[in-house]
Motif scaffolding. Structure first.
Motif, PDB file in Angstrom:
ATOM      1  N   VAL A 207       0.813  -1.219   0.000  1.00  0.00           N
ATOM      2  CA  VAL A 207       0.000   0.000   0.000  1.00  0.00           C
ATOM      3  C   VAL A 207       0.850   1.274   0.000  1.00  0.00           C
ATOM      4  CG1 VAL A 207      -1.593   1.352   1.413  1.00  0.00           C
ATOM      5  CG2 VAL A 207      -2.087  -1.012   0.919  1.00  0.00           C
ATOM      6  N   ARG A 208       1.944   1.263   0.765  1.00  0.00           N
ATOM      7  CA  ARG A 208       2.799   2.463   0.769  1.00  0.00           C
ATOM      8  C   ARG A 208       3.302   2.769  -0.645  1.00  0.00           C
ATOM      9  NH1 ARG A 208       2.418   6.423   3.473  1.00  0.00           N
ATOM     10  NH2 ARG A 208       2.351   7.333   1.447  1.00  0.00           N
ATOM     11  N   ASP A 209       3.741   1.722  -1.334  1.00  0.00           N
ATOM     12  CA  ASP A 209       4.260   1.924  -2.695  1.00  0.00           C
ATOM     13  C   ASP A 209       3.153   2.393  -3.638  1.00  0.00           C
ATOM     14  OD1 ASP A 209       6.659   0.998  -1.706  1.00  0.00           O
ATOM     15  OD2 ASP A 209       6.312  -1.063  -2.365  1.00  0.00           O
TER      16      ASP A 209
ATOM     17  N   GLY B  84       7.602  -0.979   8.165  1.00  0.00           N
ATOM     18  CA  GLY B  84       8.132  -0.252   9.311  1.00  0.00           C
ATOM     19  C   GLY B  84       7.137   0.748   9.880  1.00  0.00           C
ATOM     20  N   ALA B  85       7.547   1.388  10.980  1.00  0.00           N
ATOM     21  CA  ALA B  85       6.626   2.190  11.801  1.00  0.00           C
ATOM     22  C   ALA B  85       6.122   3.449  11.105  1.00  0.00           C
ATOM     23  CB  ALA B  85       7.296   2.563  13.118  1.00  0.00           C
TER      24      ALA B  85
ATOM     25  N   VAL C 156      -0.828  -3.814   8.884  1.00  0.00           N
ATOM     26  CA  VAL C 156      -0.123  -4.589   7.849  1.00  0.00           C
ATOM     27  C   VAL C 156       0.879  -3.721   7.093  1.00  0.00           C
ATOM     28  CG1 VAL C 156      -1.985  -6.279   7.578  1.00  0.00           C
ATOM     29  CG2 VAL C 156      -1.871  -4.329   6.004  1.00  0.00           C
ATOM     30  N   ALA C 157       0.533  -2.449   6.894  1.00  0.00           N
ATOM     31  CA  ALA C 157       1.484  -1.557   6.214  1.00  0.00           C
ATOM     32  C   ALA C 157       2.758  -1.442   7.038  1.00  0.00           C
ATOM     33  CB  ALA C 157       0.870  -0.178   5.999  1.00  0.00           C
ATOM     34  N   ARG C 158       2.592  -1.361   8.361  1.00  0.00           N
ATOM     35  CA  ARG C 158       3.763  -1.249   9.235  1.00  0.00           C
ATOM     36  C   ARG C 158       4.506  -2.567   9.343  1.00  0.00           C
ATOM     37  NH1 ARG C 158       2.390   3.127  13.961  1.00  0.00           N
ATOM     38  NH2 ARG C 158       1.798   4.792  12.529  1.00  0.00           N
ATOM     39  N   GLY C 159       3.774  -3.672   9.326  1.00  0.00           N
ATOM     40  CA  GLY C 159       4.430  -4.975   9.347  1.00  0.00           C
ATOM     41  C   GLY C 159       5.317  -5.161   8.134  1.00  0.00           C
TER      42      GLY C 159
ATOM     43  N   THR D 291       0.350   6.321   8.477  1.00  0.00           N
ATOM     44  CA  THR D 291      -0.085   6.999   9.697  1.00  0.00           C
ATOM     45  C   THR D 291      -1.565   6.687   9.942  1.00  0.00           C
ATOM     46  OG1 THR D 291      -0.898   9.001   8.612  1.00  0.00           O
ATOM     47  CG2 THR D 291       1.467   8.921   9.121  1.00  0.00           C
ATOM     48  N   ALA D 292      -2.024   6.989  11.159  1.00  0.00           N
ATOM     49  CA  ALA D 292      -3.433   6.777  11.490  1.00  0.00           C
ATOM     50  C   ALA D 292      -4.323   7.602  10.562  1.00  0.00           C
ATOM     51  CB  ALA D 292      -3.687   7.160  12.952  1.00  0.00           C
TER      52      ALA D 292
END
Ligand SMILES: [Zn+2]
Length: 441
Positions: free
Chosen positions: A298-300, A339-340, A333-336, A344-345
């Motif tokens: 999702v980040r990508d 990373g942290a 899952v994005a953080r898993g 964001t929320a």
């Protein structure tokens, strides 16, 4: 209606939040939103609650509430093969009960717009889409329904049994009929219809292309499942000689009027192509974890400017139709994976509101802004789980899931004091339990 004494997270372009906020609603629309002294008029004091836009669910199969907890250790293809013959028993009465259950759960978790991907049409069974539209109208949420389809049966190398596949001409004619009868164009639509062949392993390229042509003739969005599992990728490579995203590109699908569910197994080129073409994604983290499919990047996707919304997926692969839980799941899952700082929320909440609205090509919902529909979720933040939290938006996501206190769709109350306004939850559950027995093996 004037809602006051609330932390209002508008989800507008600037991410504006009013910690001592108010929302003025007129004729089903947000007339004004702000902080500090509210305008004159009768007030509804929310006692320090959090107000967010109503959440938007961009992928579901409501009929699957009838078949929870089946094929518990199965991967996608095994799970589907187990369940197709059971789903073949579906009729309009069961679909209605299933939709009332799923939509009721969704509304209680803050969802005001539900997309339902329906692709199971047992021969001779009429009125399935009409049944879910009736359920949505009765409960008071917006429904984006779909005339899904499958035409690649087992005997042709597909996954579904031959008894569940249809002829292309029948699919197209029925889609035209439903669009003419049910689809509301324009802002504020309560019921819409999109075109949604099931997946590359259950629909032929011919059906996919014909569906795109029909959708574009009517200016309707297009939807399908894509790149959900490693097995699907292998299947596409073997059958079509390319990866799933490339396959859709070849079929002329990838464009700003399309969104695809899952998109877990993507190459860098796939992600760039989704971004370049404006193709959207329904991110369904709980379902992907339940079936062991993996975690979507999702980040990508967000960094590549892909439109991303949240999807619950059907209740046979995500037993809980709670969209507030999916906010938290998306963050985790994005953080898993990354990373942290990966999500964001507030980004998670944006996926569930503006992101979903963008995926459905709706600019009339998804934010609390003057002129948009008054689709509002009111969350009580005075419970044990929020004690000590000074950031209510973060607490909604981190401490979720949570039942909504009030829910408004177009200014009309759908949930009050944590209960459905237009139906009895226990009655829905009891009726559903009786009908679900027909689907036991
Ligand atoms: Zn699905």
């Amino acid at each position: 209606m004037l809602l006051t004494n609330a932390w209002v997270a508008t989800m507008d372009d600037a991410g504006t939040e009013h910690r001592d906020g108010w929302v003025l609603v007129e004729d089903g629309l947000v007339r004004a939103v702000g902080g500090g002294e509210p305008p004159g008029g009768e007030r509804l004091d929310l006692g320090g609650a959090l107000v967010t836009p109503g959440l938007v669910n961009t992928h579901h199969h409501l009929y699957q509430t009838l078949t929870r907890t089946r094929a518990q250790e199965a991967d996608l293809f095994t799970w589907l093969k187990t369940l197709y013959p059971v789903w073949a028993r579906l009729d309009a009465e069961a679909e209605y009960a299933a939709a009332r259950t799923g939509i009721g759960e969704l509304a209680l978790s803050g969802c005001t717009t539900v997309f339902d991907h329906h692709y199971v049409f047992p021969r001779g069974e009429a009125g399935l889409i009409e049944a879910e539209v009736q359920a949505a109208r009765e409960l008071g949420v917006r429904l984006v329904a779909s005339r899904g389809s499958m035409d690649l049966g087992e005997s042709d190398g597909g996954l579904p049994p031959d008894s569940l596949v249809e002829a292309i001409d029948d699919v197209l004619a029925d889609t035209e009929r439903l669009v003419a009868e049910l689809h509301e164009p324009g802002p504020g639509a309560r019921v819409q219809v999109v075109v949604a062949p099931c997946s590359p392993f259950s629909a032929t390229g011919t059906l996919m292309e014909a569906s795109a042509e029909l959708a574009r003739k009517h200016g309707l969005p297009l939807h399908t499942h894509l790149a959900e599992t490693a097995e699907e990728e292998a299947y596409c490579l073997e059958l079509y000689g390319c990866r799933p995203v490339e396959y859709l590109e070849r079929l002329g699908w990838l464009d700003g009027d399309v969104w695809c569910a899952h998109c877990v197994h993507l190459s860098e080129d796939d992600i760039a192509l989704l971004g370049k073409t404006g193709t959207g994604v329904a991110h369904c983290p709980t379902s992907n974890l339940r079936l062991g499919a993996g975690v979507a990047p999702v980040r990508d996707l967000l960094d590549a400017h892909v439109r991303v919304g949240l999807g619950l997926d059907g209740s046979a692969s995500n037993e809980r139709s709670d969209i507030s839980l999916e906010l938290k799941q998306a963050l985790l899952v994005a953080r898993g994976r990354g990373g942290a700082t990966a999500l964001t929320a507030r980004e998670a909440l944006r996926l569930g509101t503006r992101g979903g609205a963008a995926v459905l090509r709706r600019d009339d919902i998804g934010a609390i802004e003057a002129g948009r529909c008054a689709d509002l979720a009111v969350w009580r933040m005075d419970g044990l789980e929020h004690g000590g939290a000074d950031d209510l938006v973060a607490s909604l996501v981190f401490a979720g899931p949570q039942r909504v206190d009030r829910l408004y769709v177009g200014g009309a109350e759908v949930v009050r004091d944590g209960h459905l306004v237009n139906a009895d939850e226990q009655a829905i559950a009891q009726e559903h339990r009786g009908i679900a027995r027909r689907f036991l093996a």
